[in-house]
Design an enzyme around this catalytic site. Sequence first.
Site, PDB file in Angstrom:
ATOM      1  N   GLU A 138      43.986  36.976  38.568  1.00 33.78           N
ATOM      2  CA  GLU A 138      44.814  35.793  38.317  1.00 33.78           C
ATOM      3  C   GLU A 138      44.220  34.874  37.255  1.00 33.78           C
ATOM      4  O   GLU A 138      44.123  33.655  37.410  1.00 33.78           O
ATOM      5  CB  GLU A 138      45.086  35.052  39.632  1.00 33.78           C
ATOM      6  CG  GLU A 138      45.848  35.927  40.620  1.00 33.78           C
ATOM      7  CD  GLU A 138      46.077  35.295  41.990  1.00 33.78           C
ATOM      8  OE1 GLU A 138      45.535  34.199  42.238  1.00 33.78           O
ATOM      9  OE2 GLU A 138      46.786  35.903  42.805  1.00 33.78           O
ATOM     10  N   GLU A 172      51.399  44.307  44.589  1.00 32.18           N
ATOM     11  CA  GLU A 172      51.382  43.561  45.858  1.00 32.18           C
ATOM     12  C   GLU A 172      52.807  43.195  46.290  1.00 32.18           C
ATOM     13  O   GLU A 172      53.099  42.047  46.599  1.00 32.18           O
ATOM     14  CB  GLU A 172      50.533  42.293  45.729  1.00 32.18           C
ATOM     15  CG  GLU A 172      49.116  42.520  45.251  1.00 32.18           C
ATOM     16  CD  GLU A 172      48.313  41.233  45.095  1.00 32.18           C
ATOM     17  OE1 GLU A 172      48.726  40.192  45.661  1.00 32.18           O
ATOM     18  OE2 GLU A 172      47.268  41.251  44.411  1.00 32.18           O
TER      19      GLU A 172
END
Length: 554
Positions: free
Chosen positions: A329, A431
């Site tokens: 991220e 995910e």
Amino acid sequence: MNDGLLTLILVVSLLTASSFSVAYDGPVYDYSAYTKCKSEPEDPLYNGGIMNDIVHGTRHQKLTLSGNRHNFPAFEFYNLPGNSFYSFSSWIKVEGANSCSIKISVTTDKKTYQCTGTVIAKQDCWSFLKGGFVLDLPSNSTFLFIQDAEGRDINISIASASLQPFSEDEWRINQEYSINAKRKRATIIHVTDVHGQRLDGAQVLVEQISRDFPFGSAIASTILGNLPYQKWFAERFNAAVFENELKWYATEPQKGIVNYTVPDQMLEFARANQILVRGHNIFWENPKFSPSWVQNLTGPELQLAVNSRIQSLMGQYKNEFIHWDVSNEMLHFDFYEQKLGPHASLQFFEIAHQADPLATLFMNEYNVVETCFDMNSTVDAYISRLRELERGGAKMDGIGLESHFTVPNPPLMRAILDKLATLNLPIWLTEVDISNTLDQQTQARYLEAVLREGFSHPSVNGIMLWTALHPNGCYEMCLTDNNFRNLPAGDVVDNFLKEWQTGMVEGQTDDHGSFSFYGYLGEYKVNVCHGNRTVTSTFSLCQGDETRHLNIQL
């Protein structure tokens, strides 16, 4: 795309146990995309689609846009049908600024879509924007606004704009066409005797025993010792990722006390069941998810800690994981770069590659395909960061898209995948889940849309669900209850597992001694009988444009 493709008649082979085909004369989806600025724009996709009706054949249209989008729509459409998917594209150049983030929003007489596409546009060249939206209901008047993402007044030029509608059936047929082209392959089995004579009437039974496409889910330590959970998982999935167990805060909660016992045991389960495993993650740029003892380290102390972390982890698991999410991220957080300097993430990639040269190193991020209103992680922002790391010397191997959806927008999702595909790197949905703010039936419906979109896109190489089961539920979405009874989302997954594999195919060789079928990529077992002679063999179906030929001798 040339005009002829708009009238091309496809034969979409929906080859199942009983083969049949469907004649199709609707629009053919154009996967074309561009991520580099060009001195001149390309021609419009679909020859402009229905945009021709309002642009009147003008290839370039210059607009002055205000931050007040309600006063300055770029395009207006009337009587658009509902239950339709709309693909929008355009080339854009800005004036009076080096670059700026441009977004598309759509307002109908019933609903507003805040973002349906973005691009980082520049002053001295043309940038390609691709997006889209879904209209559930028909709209009497639809306004498409092109605006600066920050709402500033800005002058832009628009060229080669296109809006192409697809009905639900047309969208689905295009998905099936892509699946047949990318995920399946024609095969002919030739049966002869030892003298090379063709044997007609031989009984042939073909069974797929494993799938080539990685489709899996997150698992947690809750799977250890839980035999029903292990059985349920192994019967379905050929890939896994550890939910939290490899993260730094889990393996070294206290400085210098490193414990890999739990991930080691989880890896043993995966090995025993021939399950591929992704490595998630080495570092997480969100400081909230760094070990508490790391958060106050600075300078040489922090550098020593991160070096120890990466060498320990990669040394423990060299050649074990197919992927590593190296610095998670990075588009939203920069904890390590703030502490160690702007090249910290670059160094993480370099060291990870040196430590495990055969692992695929991923950049993993959220809100890239889920939406486009998050300006930190637009598709162009993702591409820009990836290229920055590559220029610095990092070995960038994979594109990780977390895919935590609330309400998916399939045309936007596909358009973003199209742009990312131009990088020629493996793309994984890493995910996937649907927000638990929605009821279970809606979760299942949206999950079906996301999975079908991912599986049908020719550049997606794998899909991972984020559905690790805990006694108190899952992160956002569960597939089963604690007794492994399917919830609606679990039914979606099981239905796809059946749909996306060949299963058993049987029949007889023809008068040429041949038996043909069209199968999903993977490993197969074939049994051939003729008279009192029987042969069993195995073969692989890997991707290829040519028909796979297999010779069996009795």
